[in-house]
Design a protein around this motif. Structure first.
Motif, PDB file in Angstrom:
ATOM      1  N   UNK A  37      14.057 -17.848  42.792  1.00 50.22           N
ATOM      2  CA  UNK A  37      14.379 -17.219  44.066  1.00 50.22           C
ATOM      3  C   UNK A  37      12.801 -16.746  44.457  1.00 50.22           C
ATOM      4  N   UNK A  38      11.727 -15.888  43.478  1.00 53.61           N
ATOM      5  CA  UNK A  38      10.821 -15.592  43.740  1.00 53.61           C
ATOM      6  C   UNK A  38       9.373 -16.154  44.217  1.00 53.61           C
ATOM      7  N   UNK A 173       2.106 -20.115  36.970  1.00 49.34           N
ATOM      8  CA  UNK A 173       1.982 -18.314  37.034  1.00 49.34           C
ATOM      9  C   UNK A 173       3.169 -17.866  36.493  1.00 49.34           C
ATOM     10  N   UNK A 174       4.221 -18.976  37.329  1.00 49.50           N
ATOM     11  CA  UNK A 174       5.783 -18.817  37.700  1.00 49.50           C
ATOM     12  C   UNK A 174       6.151 -18.773  36.917  1.00 49.50           C
ATOM     13  N   UNK A 234       7.264 -10.431  45.004  1.00 45.22           N
ATOM     14  CA  UNK A 234       6.068 -11.210  43.984  1.00 45.22           C
ATOM     15  C   UNK A 234       6.784 -11.649  42.209  1.00 45.22           C
ATOM     16  N   UNK A 235       6.229 -12.587  41.859  1.00 45.03           N
ATOM     17  CA  UNK A 235       6.565 -12.889  40.894  1.00 45.03           C
ATOM     18  C   UNK A 235       6.593 -11.573  39.503  1.00 45.03           C
ATOM     19  N   UNK A 236       5.101 -11.245  39.708  1.00 44.86           N
ATOM     20  CA  UNK A 236       4.435 -10.212  38.941  1.00 44.86           C
ATOM     21  C   UNK A 236       6.083  -9.137  39.042  1.00 44.86           C
ATOM     22  N   UNK A 309       7.048  -5.416  47.681  1.00 42.58           N
ATOM     23  CA  UNK A 309       8.310  -6.047  47.129  1.00 42.58           C
ATOM     24  C   UNK A 309       7.952  -4.603  45.066  1.00 42.58           C
ATOM     25  N   UNK A 310       6.681  -3.862  45.296  1.00 42.72           N
ATOM     26  CA  UNK A 310       6.961  -3.232  44.504  1.00 42.72           C
ATOM     27  C   UNK A 310       6.932  -1.651  44.710  1.00 42.72           C
TER      28      UNK A 310
END
Length: 752
Positions: A37-38, A173-174, A234-236, A309-310
């Motif tokens: 879901x990211x 990357x994900x 974000x996936x990060x 998001x962070x």
């Protein structure tokens, strides 16, 4: 509040721990699917000119700005029967896919449009390209690109197929970030447990921070999954907030458990020791967590989903780590009592080595006390030399060059990286780096489009410009254009380039293109424009974010210490520490020193998003140790006669009582962060190594050398505050009275 929470946990410890276990299972189960879901990246906002250009082309000219590139190659060349058959099969599959539009390939154009086909064929003739646009939201595009990568990638009958482009890059990357998270946690948790055993000696005491850390990881996954229901995440954030939650939970638990064992050793019973630990170390944990959370909250001023998001997830994760530390630990300690020291592995080791029990050391006999008193005897030269070294380490930061990440952030094992490398080195023009020029609402003379394309083609290092009026090279029309590049909503052009879009030359080329007179309103899109627009958007908000962090720091430390000098000193020391850290990161990740050892590719620029994120995190973590140290120094200062000699002794005793603990905490946090650095994605390496270096240098060089030296030089002025502010602190400050021990006894009586 802390006393009340401790009483609550002590009154019903089993219920608190069972509830925590159930919550952990629910959060872990709910968050298990969070990755799907990211979104990859999260660097863009709809207000950017380049995004509006790309959106216009996507809506008005489907396939005009492809995000998926399939590279088909073979030893027999692009026209061999095997390669042609494979390419035709892939083209047919994409053309019949409802989520894919604008499919075009070398093989479809080789007969009808040799001018276009030449751009889609490598210079050696072994590789050809199929380009298309995957439609949908960011998440849908990345998920579909991942499916296409799994479906198409591979080597069959001498034909190699690789999927890349922006969509392919984010899909790779994900997938890699998800794999890296599992590896990082598999390394961090057991290594942290081993180090905690070395710090505490007792296995039971060591397992308490690990348990709180596992709770924080599960809570993090649940928080991130909940956030994906109403915003892009974000996936990060998956790796970073999980690492943050684990590191802070272990740190905070270490502080509280260490203080509890200290209070037991001083003769307090279990209840009194828990209350005193929560009132002192717990108070510091809450204050530290508040500082970290507010530093992360400053990221919300940036419009990009990456930062937001962070900001939101980071604050929630810090709250979870703090809450678990001040609520779950008292419950666990209440059940354990003095058995917290059970299973002390040091005893059998000492018996094996024939050594007796060590005699307890007074603070004045410890290494840290001797180090700090030695530093304070030479305060001025130590401060000057240490500051000079840190500034020298930070000097590469003055030459930093920033850019947004591309496929090179991942290793060459990824298909998108292989496609990107081929486009950069083997093709006449990098199709993934081409600029697009949108002319929304243009309904003028078609010849104006041709004249504009001719002028654009004369810009240095532009191999060709494609428009509805023709293909232009060096100002001359070389072939017919593509009528579909003009429509009822306007028109667009495609501008090839031989220059890396994120380089200084790419930035200059974009400026030259934008300077060309245009027949009406134009919007520039493509990699170079996206990079520049994003950088401008982020940099314009930096002063506001920095001001918020500085003001929050000054206010919170004033409330904590009652001094206006110590907050300013802490702010300056943190800036100095961060400067040295990021100078070292520029030297490594931008300039490429150690790239082969660490396994990444230096691109000559560094991702601007990571330093900003790391500054907020490192700043908050530095304040963590600052608050922990100042709390013990202030305890000694409040119990002293407030003389210059008392200031020096308070500093030495404060460091002596905390040096071993916050050094161990820094080491444990570094382990967690370095586990993140094992990632195959370069920004994650930067994040892990950079923050680990920041934390370790802060806990050693800053707290062991520079901070004591400066506090000795400033003497009693450390604690100075103007009378109005002193009066204000007396009313609203976070005081800790010297009579706390007597109050503890009354609290214990009430608890019983």
């Amino acid at each position: 509040m802390l006393t009340s929470s401790a009483r609550f946990a002590m009154a019903r410890p089993r219920a608190v721990l069972v509830a925590a276990l159930l919550l952990m299972l629910v959060c872990g189960g709910f968050g298990a699917t969070v990755k799907s879901h990211m979104v990859g990246g999260g660097y863009l906002t709809g207000s950017l000119e380049s995004v509006r250009a790309n959106d216009f082309i996507t809506e008005s000219f489907p396939g005009g700005n492809p995000n998926l590139i399939v590279m088909v190659s073979g030893d027999g060349g692009v026209n061999s029967p095997e390669v042609r058959a494979a390419a035709q099969r892939i083209t047919d599959e994409l053309s019949h896919d409802s989520t894919v539009t604008g499919v075009q390939s070398y093989w479809a154009n080789s007969a009808t449009r040799p001018d276009l086909a030449s751009a889609l064929k490598s210079e050696d003739g072994h590789r050809g390209l199929i380009m298309a646009t995957v439609t949908g939201t960011d998440t849908e595009v990345q998920n579909r690109a991942a499916e296409l990568s799994n479906q198409l990638n591979g080597d069959r009958d001498g034909v190699q197929v690789r999927v890349g482009g922006m969509a392919g890059s984010f899909a790779d990357i994900n997938h890699q970030v998800e794999k890296d998270l599992v590896l990082a946690e598999a390394i961090a948790v057991p290594v942290s447990a081993l180090l905690l055993v070395l710090v505490f000696g007792s296995v039971i005491a060591a397992l308490l921070p690990v348990g709180v850390g596992l709770f924080a990881i599960a809570a993090t996954l649940g928080i991130l999954r909940a956030m994906t229901t109403f915003m892009d995440v974000s996936i990060f954030a998956l790796n970073m907030t999980s690492a943050l939650g684990l590191a802070l939970a272990i740190d905070y638990s270490l502080f509280i458990v260490s203080r509890y064992r200290e209070e037991l050793a001083n003769g307090r019973d279990t209840r009194a020791a828990i209350l005193r630990s929560v009132q002192t170390a717990g108070r510091t944990v809450v204050f530290s967590g508040l500082t970290v959370a507010l530093a992360l909250a400053a990221l919300a001023v940036f419009p990009q989903p990456f930062f937001k998001s962070f900001a939101y997830a980071g604050v929630a994760v810090v709250v979870a780590a703090v809450g678990a530390s001040v609520l779950l630990l008292p419950a666990a300690l209440m059940l354990l009592g003095d058995r917290v020291n059970a299973w002390d592995l040091r005893k059998p080791v000492r018996r094996l080595l024939g050594r007796g029990e060590p005699t307890p050391k007074q603070p004045e006999e410890t290494f840290w006390y001797k180090l700090v008193t030695g530093v304070m005897r030479r305060a001025l030269p130590v401060a000057a030399v240490t500051a000079a070294v840190l500034l020298a380490l930070g000097s590469p930061f003055l030459k930093a060059h920033f850019g947004t990440p591309d496929d090179r952030v991942i290793g060459t094992f990824a298909s998108s990286r292989q496609v990107g490398d081929a486009l950069r080195h083997d093709f006449n023009a990098d199709m993934a780096a081409s600029a697009v020029v949108a002319l929304p609402g243009f309904h003028g003379d078609a010849k104006e489009i041709g004249a504009y394309a001719s002028r654009l083609s004369q810009v240095s290092n532009v191999p060709a410009v494609l428009s509805s009026e023709g293909v232009y090279v060096n100002g001359a029309k070389m072939a017919a254009g593509v009528p579909q590049m003009t429509g009822p909503d306007g028109a667009y052009l495609s501008v090839g380039t031989r220059i890396a879009p994120y380089s200084a030359e790419g930035k200059q080329q974009l400026a030259d293109l934008r300077a060309v007179p245009a027949p009406g309103e134009v919007l520039f899109g493509g990699a170079a424009a996206l990079n520049e627009d994003t950088m401008d958007s982020v940099i314009s908000r930096l002063p506001l974010a920095g001001a918020i962090i500085a003001i929050i720091t000054l206010i919170l430390l004033f409330l904590f210490t009652g001094s206006v000098v110590l907050p300013v000193k802490a702010l300056l020391l943190n800036l100095l520490s961060l400067t040295a850290t990021f100078g070292a990161m520029i030297w490594v990740f931008e300039q490429g020193h150690g790239a082969s050892l660490l396994g990444f590719t230096s691109t000559g620029s560094i991702d601007l998003f990571m330093p900003i994120l790391m500054i907020c995190l490192a700043f908050g973590m530095s304040m963590d140790y600052e608050v922990f140290l100042l709390s013990r120094i202030r305890e000694e200062w409040l119990a002293s006669d407030r003389s210059p000699e008392a200031n020096t002794r308070s500093v030495a005793l404060g460091v002596a009582r905390t040096g071993r603990i916050f050094t161990a905490a820094a080491g444990l946090m570094a382990v967690v962060l370095l586990a993140v650095a094992t990632s195959e994605v370069a920004p994650m390496k930067l994040f892990g190594i950079g923050l680990a270096l920041a934390v370790v240098s802060d806990a050693t060089v800053i707290r062991g050398l520079l901070a004591p030296a400066l506090m000795r030089l400033m003497s009693t002025a450390n604690w100075w505050s103007p009378k109005p502010l002193a009066a204000l602190h007396k009313r609203i400050g976070l005081e800790e009275e010297s009579s706390a021990a007597a109050e503890d006894d009354r609290a214990v009586a009430l608890a019983r």
